[in-house]
Design an enzyme around this catalytic site. Structure first.
Site, PDB file in Angstrom:
ATOM      1  N   LYS A   1      19.072  11.149   3.474  1.00  0.00           N
ATOM      2  CA  LYS A   1      17.655  10.923   3.784  1.00  0.00           C
ATOM      3  C   LYS A   1      17.469  10.605   5.266  1.00  0.00           C
ATOM      4  O   LYS A   1      16.517  11.055   5.891  1.00  0.00           O
ATOM      5  CB  LYS A   1      17.117   9.781   2.917  1.00  0.00           C
ATOM      6  CG  LYS A   1      15.641   9.509   3.105  1.00  0.00           C
ATOM      7  CD  LYS A   1      14.813  10.658   2.569  1.00  0.00           C
ATOM      8  CE  LYS A   1      13.344  10.537   2.887  1.00  0.00           C
ATOM      9  NZ  LYS A   1      12.668  11.855   2.866  1.00  0.00           N
TER      10      LYS A   1
ATOM     11  N   ARG B   1       1.315  -2.360   3.811  1.00  0.00           N
ATOM     12  CA  ARG B   1       0.311  -2.012   4.811  1.00  0.00           C
ATOM     13  C   ARG B   1       0.646  -2.594   6.195  1.00  0.00           C
ATOM     14  O   ARG B   1      -0.062  -2.328   7.165  1.00  0.00           O
ATOM     15  CB  ARG B   1      -1.066  -2.529   4.383  1.00  0.00           C
ATOM     16  CG  ARG B   1      -1.518  -1.985   3.045  1.00  0.00           C
ATOM     17  CD  ARG B   1      -2.848  -2.604   2.632  1.00  0.00           C
ATOM     18  NE  ARG B   1      -3.913  -2.183   3.504  1.00  0.00           N
ATOM     19  CZ  ARG B   1      -4.637  -1.093   3.362  1.00  0.00           C
ATOM     20  NH1 ARG B   1      -4.410  -0.293   2.349  1.00  0.00           N
ATOM     21  NH2 ARG B   1      -5.589  -0.785   4.213  1.00  0.00           N
TER      22      ARG B   1
ATOM     23  N   CYS C   1      -3.535  -2.828   8.084  1.00  0.00           N
ATOM     24  CA  CYS C   1      -3.197  -4.205   7.732  1.00  0.00           C
ATOM     25  C   CYS C   1      -3.679  -4.447   6.308  1.00  0.00           C
ATOM     26  O   CYS C   1      -4.409  -3.641   5.743  1.00  0.00           O
ATOM     27  CB  CYS C   1      -3.918  -5.191   8.652  1.00  0.00           C
ATOM     28  SG  CYS C   1      -3.583  -4.909  10.392  1.00  0.00           S
TER      29      CYS C   1
ATOM     30  N   GLU D   1      17.001  23.746   0.836  1.00  0.00           N
ATOM     31  CA  GLU D   1      17.638  22.438   0.607  1.00  0.00           C
ATOM     32  C   GLU D   1      17.581  22.008  -0.859  1.00  0.00           C
ATOM     33  O   GLU D   1      18.464  21.302  -1.340  1.00  0.00           O
ATOM     34  CB  GLU D   1      17.102  21.345   1.542  1.00  0.00           C
ATOM     35  CG  GLU D   1      15.692  20.879   1.322  1.00  0.00           C
ATOM     36  CD  GLU D   1      15.277  19.745   2.285  1.00  0.00           C
ATOM     37  OE1 GLU D   1      14.080  19.613   2.542  1.00  0.00           O
ATOM     38  OE2 GLU D   1      16.154  19.001   2.772  1.00  0.00           O
TER      39      GLU D   1
ATOM     40  N   TRP E   1      -0.165  -5.263  10.775  1.00  0.00           N
ATOM     41  CA  TRP E   1       0.608  -4.264  11.504  1.00  0.00           C
ATOM     42  C   TRP E   1      -0.080  -4.119  12.856  1.00  0.00           C
ATOM     43  O   TRP E   1      -1.210  -3.668  12.950  1.00  0.00           O
ATOM     44  CB  TRP E   1       0.661  -2.923  10.771  1.00  0.00           C
ATOM     45  CG  TRP E   1       1.674  -2.070  11.441  1.00  0.00           C
ATOM     46  CD1 TRP E   1       3.022  -2.125  11.286  1.00  0.00           C
ATOM     47  CD2 TRP E   1       1.426  -1.079  12.434  1.00  0.00           C
ATOM     48  NE1 TRP E   1       3.629  -1.236  12.126  1.00  0.00           N
ATOM     49  CE2 TRP E   1       2.689  -0.577  12.842  1.00  0.00           C
ATOM     50  CE3 TRP E   1       0.284  -0.573  13.046  1.00  0.00           C
ATOM     51  CZ2 TRP E   1       2.822   0.411  13.807  1.00  0.00           C
ATOM     52  CZ3 TRP E   1       0.410   0.406  14.013  1.00  0.00           C
ATOM     53  CH2 TRP E   1       1.684   0.891  14.374  1.00  0.00           C
TER      54      TRP E   1
ATOM     55  N   GLY F   1      -8.378  -2.708  10.960  1.00  0.00           N
ATOM     56  CA  GLY F   1      -9.058  -1.615  11.661  1.00  0.00           C
ATOM     57  C   GLY F   1      -9.012  -1.821  13.161  1.00  0.00           C
ATOM     58  O   GLY F   1      -8.182  -2.574  13.676  1.00  0.00           O
TER      59      GLY F   1
HETATM   60  O1  M6R Z   1      13.713  11.141   9.515  1.00  0.00           O
HETATM   61  P1  M6R Z   1      13.452  12.424  10.263  1.00  0.00           P
HETATM   62  O2  M6R Z   1      12.083  12.953  10.050  1.00  0.00           O
HETATM   63  O3  M6R Z   1      13.801  12.292  11.717  1.00  0.00           O
HETATM   64  O4  M6R Z   1      14.471  13.446   9.624  1.00  0.00           O
HETATM   65  C1  M6R Z   1      14.602  14.735  10.127  1.00  0.00           C
HETATM   66  C2  M6R Z   1      15.288  15.648   9.151  1.00  0.00           C
HETATM   67  O5  M6R Z   1      16.589  15.163   8.868  1.00  0.00           O
HETATM   68  C3  M6R Z   1      14.506  15.771   7.839  1.00  0.00           C
HETATM   69  O6  M6R Z   1      13.210  16.203   8.069  1.00  0.00           O
HETATM   70  C4  M6R Z   1      15.193  16.773   6.886  1.00  0.00           C
HETATM   71  O7  M6R Z   1      15.107  18.052   7.420  1.00  0.00           O
HETATM   72  C5  M6R Z   1      14.561  16.697   5.490  1.00  0.00           C
HETATM   73  N1  M6R Z   1      15.576  16.602   4.494  1.00  0.00           N
HETATM   74  C6  M6R Z   1      13.721  17.870   5.158  1.00  0.00           C
HETATM   75  O8  M6R Z   1      13.204  17.844   3.871  1.00  0.00           O
END
Ligand code: M6R
Length: 613
Positions: free
Chosen positions: A608, A27, A2, A492, A75, A101
């Site tokens: 992502k 936080r 928090c 990657e 949180w 905490g």
């Molecule tokens: O959001 P998540 O941790 O569930 O995502 C899983 C994978 O898509 C993610 O870890 C992916 O392998 C990354 N690009 C690795 O660097």
């Protein structure tokens, strides 16, 4: 985690509190609140669910005005997000308190206080703090002495800010296991969980040490150490300029996020460990009961998160002695798995939105209603968090680069805390063993910072890959999972085809791949499998490969032709080694990507957050 802010100022403190809370939202932001001591010496409080802007809107309509105040963005750990659970908490109109905490023994304290007719109006562990201080204030007369006395009854981790109409003109603060700083201004003094919240007001900060209590007025700051002895703490001048999710001085988000790991790890540990133990309550108030009856663990995740889970399989079986299985989500969700009663079903995800992982959780809940679910996740607002019974947030902060770095190491830290907690609940780990692991965890941020210092040597090693199209990563035991993560990062980011194998498996096929154009990268901690790994290195070397070995200083791998050995650090243990050896592999992939000229932060074909199948 928090966020706390407070201050004693020459004018109305409210705008400063609101502004600071906005900087602390990283936080936690499920609810927020503030309390000021008005000119009539009354505690005036406003709270709101959700983000700080909701609190701000409420305040516009109420006119909250006072020169002394404390505020909080929450949180939730104890009690769901709601107005009644939002901080500050007030006891008998006489104590206002904000807390970051966990008070581990709050149920015991609550029972004692209820017997003394104290009224509880929330589900939090924080109200026991207010009541304990209220009780002590009656005895000792000053807020400082009351806080010094009350905190002797608290077990766990906390940082506190306290005000009282009975001792106007003072804020008393305490730090034990959660951060708290003092900002020294020309027209007042301030407190916060993080200097970012105060940087627009002052650049002068005092960082409290463990066990410190401070009595703060508009013109003075008096600090006492854990033995109640008055101490001087150094005033530091902050160089912090702005707090943005920008790249700062880094070329890429990935590089920035790699270098943020010491902080991300310490944020993930914050309030969850003391100097010698892990706080079971960090996994929620139901965790202890659940963890005691668990007989199986099933981990589900994708990509980098899967690799973190693979390390955890070694740790949980080793430390907690619970049979542990791991599988990628996209397979698990479709194969009608057998799910035994008393299984702890763990999902690991940076985003908390990965479709396959989320669906695997939904599927398993339909197959067997007698399982318990836990998610380890970096996104407090995600679907996995909402749909899991137990939740544990990694505090990595926003990860922008598609390639996961700090999310991975903070997942490992979280899984280490889980392994110890399961081990304790299952009575498989002694206090001494726990202390050794926690000591290692407490040293992690500085060990990671040291490993990061080797970037220049790694830049040189990255040149090896200039004209390469294949690479092989090897390790043994849990380091096999780190080799997998190294290979995933390389492919990657640089589009080099990379495979990872347990080093002992090479001779069963993959050794045929090895030639002078296929660099082999090995991770070699000084553990019980080191001699086996050394033999594997000989096997590889005799096939003419170029090799890079990241070794623990004491591993003393014998140098050979076409072999680069980089010593990382020393005295690593089964928990710290996988985390530390991840660092050079991340840096290697990053610098190979720079050489190859790929899009580092957004590699081709990737997203992502993979929210589709
Ligand atoms: O959001 P998540 O941790 O569930 O995502 C899983 C994978 O898509 C993610 O870890 C992916 O392998 C990354 N690009 C690795 O660097």
């Amino acid at each position: 985690m928090c966020g706390i802010i407070g201050g004693i100022y020459q004018n109305n403190i409210t705008p400063i509190l609101i502004d600071g809370l906005k900087y602390l939202e990283y936080r936690g932001y499920d609810s927020a609140g503030l309390v000021v001591l008005t000119n009539d010496n009354v505690l005036q409080r406003v709270r709101a669910i959700g983000k700080v802007v909701n609190l701000e809107n409420n305040i516009n309509s109420e006119i909250i005005n006072g020169t002394i105040g404390i505020a909080h963005t929450r949180w939730a750990t104890h009690g769901k997000p709601s107005t009644k659970n939002a901080h500050p908490h007030i006891c008998n109109d006489s104590i206002g308190v904000v807390h970051n905490g966990i008070i581990e023994n709050f149920l015991e304290l609550k029972a004692q206080q209820q017997a003394q007719n104290y009224i509880f109006t929330s589900d939090t562990d924080t109200e026991v703090i207010g009541h304990a201080i209220h009780q002590a204030l009656k005895k000792y007369g000053t807020l400082l002495k009351a806080v010094q006395s009350a905190i002797t009854t608290f077990q766990g981790a906390y940082s506190l800010g306290v005000i009282s109409p009975q001792n106007p003109g003072h804020i008393v603060i305490a730090r034990s296991g959660s951060p708290l700083i003092i900002g020294l201004g020309d027209n007042g003094n301030f407190i916060a969980s993080d200097q970012v919240a105060l940087i627009s007001i002052t650049k002068q900060f005092i960082f409290l040490e463990e066990g410190d209590v401070a009595d703060i007025t508009k013109d003075s700051v008096i600090i006492f150490d854990k033995n109640n002895i008055k101490v001087e703490r150094e005033i530091k001048i902050s160089k912090l300029k702005n707090w943005q999710t920008s790249k700062g001085n880094y070329a890429h988000y990935m590089q920035k996020e790699i270098f943020e790991q010491p902080q991300a790890i310490s944020d993930t540990l914050e309030s969850r460990i003391t100097k010698d133990k892990v706080l079971t309550l960090a996994f929620g108030h139901k965790a202890e009961i659940i963890f005691k009856k668990i007989k199986h663990v099933q981990i589900i995740a994708c990509g980098t998160s899967y690799n973190a889970g693979l390390v955890a399989k070694y740790w949980i079986e080793d430390i907690a002695k619970i049979p542990t299985h791991i599988e990628v989500s996209s397979e698990y969700r479709y194969r009608n798995p057998i799910v035994l009663d008393n299984t702890l079903f763990i999902t690991i995800s940076q985003s908390g939105e990965t479709a396959d992982t989320l669906e695997a959780l939904r599927v398993v809940k339909k197959i067997n209603k007698n399982i318990h679910s836990l998610t380890i996740c970096n996104n407090s607002e995600s679907s996995l968090i909402r749909e899991s019974e137990l939740i544990f947030l990694t505090h990595a902060g926003p990860e922008i680069s598609v390639a996961s770095t700090k999310a991975f190491t903070t997942q490992l830290v979280s899984l280490a805390l889980l392994s110890v907690t399961l081990g304790k609940c299952q009575q498989q780990i002694s206090q001494t063993q726990e202390k050794v692991i926690v000591n290692g965890l407490n040293h992690l941020p500085s060990l990671v910072a040291k490993a990061l210092e080797q970037e220049d040597q790694i830049i040189e090693l990255a040149n090896t890959f200039k004209d390469k199209f294949n690479a092989l990563f090897i390790g043994r035991g849990s380091m096999h999972a780190i080799a997998m993560e190294g290979a995933l990062k390389l492919k990657e980011l640089s589009y080099i085809h990379a495979e990872a194998y347990p080093a002992g498996e090479l001779k069963h096929g993959p050794i045929a791949l090895i030639d002078k154009n296929t660099p082999v990268i090995a991770v070699a901690p000084n553990d019980e499998l080191l001699d086996k790994l050394k033999s594997n290195l000989q096997e590889v070397k005799s096939r003419g490969s170029q090799m890079i070995v990241f070794e623990e200083e004491s591993s003393k791998v014998t140098p050979m032709q076409d072999m680069n050995i980089l010593s990382i650090t020393n005295n690593l243990g089964r928990i710290t080694a996988p985390i530390i050896f991840t660092i050079p592999l991340q840096l290697l992939s990053y610098h190979v990507a720079l050489i190859k000229g790929t899009n580092v932060d957004q590699p081709r074909n990737l997203a992502k957050s993979v929210t589709v199948e």
